[in-house]
Design an enzyme around this catalytic site. Structure first.
Site, mmCIF file in Angstrom:
data_model
loop_
_atom_site.group_PDB
_atom_site.id
_atom_site.type_symbol
_atom_site.label_atom_id
_atom_site.label_comp_id
_atom_site.label_asym_id
_atom_site.label_seq_id
_atom_site.Cartn_x
_atom_site.Cartn_y
_atom_site.Cartn_z
ATOM 1 N N HIS A 1 -8.429 1.035 -3.711
ATOM 2 C CA HIS A 1 -9.324 0.859 -2.560
ATOM 3 C C HIS A 1 -9.969 2.203 -2.257
ATOM 4 C CE1 HIS A 1 -9.577 -0.159 2.051
ATOM 5 N NE2 HIS A 1 -10.768 -0.027 1.497
ATOM 6 N N ASP B 1 -4.799 3.600 -1.841
ATOM 7 C CA ASP B 1 -5.868 3.972 -0.907
ATOM 8 C C ASP B 1 -6.367 5.376 -1.210
ATOM 9 O OD1 ASP B 1 -6.105 1.708 0.979
ATOM 10 O OD2 ASP B 1 -3.996 2.161 1.384
ATOM 11 N N SER C 1 0.844 -1.190 0.000
ATOM 12 C CA SER C 1 0.000 0.000 0.000
ATOM 13 C C SER C 1 0.886 1.249 0.000
ATOM 14 C CB SER C 1 -0.882 0.013 1.243
ATOM 15 O OG SER C 1 -1.434 1.311 1.399
ATOM 16 N N GLY D 1 -2.731 -3.838 9.152
ATOM 17 C CA GLY D 1 -1.868 -4.500 10.131
ATOM 18 C C GLY D 1 -1.268 -5.808 9.648
ATOM 19 N N MET E 1 -11.543 -5.743 5.912
ATOM 20 C CA MET E 1 -10.655 -4.906 6.715
ATOM 21 C C MET E 1 -10.286 -5.653 7.994
ATOM 22 S SD MET E 1 -10.294 -2.138 4.899
ATOM 23 C CE MET E 1 -9.174 -1.380 6.083
ATOM 24 N N MET F 1 -8.946 8.190 -0.125
ATOM 25 C CA MET F 1 -9.800 8.593 1.012
ATOM 26 C C MET F 1 -10.273 10.023 0.798
ATOM 27 S SD MET F 1 -7.690 7.118 4.249
ATOM 28 C CE MET F 1 -6.666 5.643 4.165
ATOM 29 N N GLY G 1 1.114 -2.034 4.110
ATOM 30 C CA GLY G 1 1.685 -0.696 3.962
ATOM 31 C C GLY G 1 2.943 -0.547 4.788
ATOM 32 N N THR G 2 2.754 -0.392 6.084
ATOM 33 C CA THR G 2 3.885 -0.177 6.993
ATOM 34 C C THR G 2 4.912 -1.299 6.913
ATOM 35 O OG1 THR G 2 2.275 0.878 8.454
ATOM 36 C CG2 THR G 2 4.433 0.378 9.397
ATOM 37 N N HIS H 1 -1.418 -1.428 -4.153
ATOM 38 C CA HIS H 1 -2.651 -1.037 -3.471
ATOM 39 C C HIS H 1 -2.667 0.483 -3.297
ATOM 40 C CE1 HIS H 1 -6.090 -1.942 -0.804
ATOM 41 N NE2 HIS H 1 -5.636 -0.986 -0.013
ATOM 42 N N ASP I 1 -6.729 -6.369 4.706
ATOM 43 C CA ASP I 1 -6.097 -5.045 4.675
ATOM 44 C C ASP I 1 -6.093 -4.453 6.082
ATOM 45 O OD1 ASP I 1 -5.160 -2.544 4.032
ATOM 46 O OD2 ASP I 1 -6.888 -1.960 2.816
ATOM 47 N N MET J 1 -12.087 4.529 -0.283
ATOM 48 C CA MET J 1 -12.757 4.784 0.999
ATOM 49 C C MET J 1 -13.424 6.145 0.859
ATOM 50 S SD MET J 1 -9.736 3.251 3.332
ATOM 51 C CE MET J 1 -8.633 3.261 1.926
ATOM 52 N N GLY K 1 -9.204 3.810 7.349
ATOM 53 C CA GLY K 1 -8.942 5.246 7.499
ATOM 54 C C GLY K 1 -7.488 5.625 7.685
ATOM 55 N N PHE K 2 -6.725 4.767 8.339
ATOM 56 C CA PHE K 2 -5.329 5.117 8.610
ATOM 57 C C PHE K 2 -4.440 3.884 8.514
ATOM 58 C CE2 PHE K 2 -7.957 8.224 10.709
ATOM 59 C CZ PHE K 2 -7.348 9.429 10.364
ATOM 60 N N GLY K 3 -3.212 4.099 8.043
ATOM 61 C CA GLY K 3 -2.224 3.026 8.065
ATOM 62 C C GLY K 3 -1.617 2.919 9.458
ATOM 63 N N GLY K 4 -0.831 1.877 9.637
ATOM 64 C CA GLY K 4 -0.064 1.749 10.873
ATOM 65 C C GLY K 4 -0.866 1.351 12.096
#
Ligand code: DX5
Ligand code: ZN
Length: 226
Positions: A68, A37, A11, A179, A139, A39, A199-200, A35, A177, A70, A144-147
């Site tokens: 994706h 994202d 991501s 963590g 999900m 938003m 992502g992270t 990926h 998607d 959102m 809404g947020f990575g990490g």
């Protein structure tokens, strides 16, 4: 049943937005999908990138785009991403009152159609819609947020979806998607996911390509044993 090879989709939400093309090229030879994202600060509180960035990035890489969305009102915006050359366009079930109609629009625009299910949404009401879709994104965090930290009990939805997909012989990827990292990807694969967004775990690593390969190896091993 033959197990399809797992898909790993880095991501770019976790990438350096000032060097997006470079960041994408860093995973070009390792990733299966990219990926993206999107938003809108309405469906989720966060705001990221939109169509112009996706259009520019499309020319910078050969990787298939897994978009994706959102966003609110996906019927208005989603087909534009298909027209921009996205391989798969996923929108949220919570944001759309006629998911099957939008899936049809996306497929006629030449993309695969994806349905996303957020943290607090049950999967059961959507199972019968799955023949209209190519991907189901579950999900494993709140969108809404990575990490964020992976929420293990959300894999129950993956298990339910996997049973339904296999018993109905549906041709559908089950994607997780949120963590996803070296310490969570195996349990997601064992639950029945076969596409993994990270992502992270990718862009936070010193070597993003190596991180993708490591994740794929872990998923492959878990899928082979599942
Ligand atoms: C969050 C996004 C994710 C995000 C995942 O709503 O949908 O794709 O990038 O980030 P990590 O892998 O850091 O949880
Ligand atoms: Zn995402």
């Amino acid at each position: 049943m033959t197990v399809p090879p797992p898909i790993v989709a880095p991501s770019i939400l976790a990438a350096d937005f000032a060097r997006l093309a470079e960041e994408v090229r860093a995973v070009e030879n390792a990733a299966d999908w990219l990926h993206v994202d999107v938003m809108d600060n309405h469906f989720v509180p966060n705001l990221t990138i939109g169509l112009p960035v996706v259009q520019s990035l499309r020319a910078a890489t050969e990787l298939p785009f897994d978009v994706h969305l959102m966003i609110e009102d996906p019927r208005r915006w989603a087909p534009g991403y298909a027209d921009a050359g996205a391989y798969n366009v996923t929108f949220h079930a919570e944001a759309c009152d006629d998911p099957v109609a939008l899936a049809k629009d996306l497929r006629s625009a030449g993309a695969k159609a994806g349905l996303a299910i957020d943290r607090d949404t049950p999967i059961e009401p959507y199972l019968e819609l799955l023949p209209s879709f190519d991907t189901l994104l579950i999900m494993t965090i709140k969108a809404g947020f990575g990490g964020q930290r992976f929420v293990p009990h959300l894999l129950d939805k993956v298990r339910t979806a996997r049973r339904h997909v296999d018993s109905g012989h549906l041709d559908l990827r089950i994607e997780v998607d949120g963590g996803i990292a070296a310490d969570t990807i195996e349990q997601a694969a064992e639950a029945g996911a076969d596409a993994f967004v990270a992502g992270t775990a990718v862009y936070g690593a010193d070597d993003p390509a190596e991180a993708v390969r490591r994740l794929r190896n872990l998923a492959e091993r878990a899928l082979a044993g599942a």
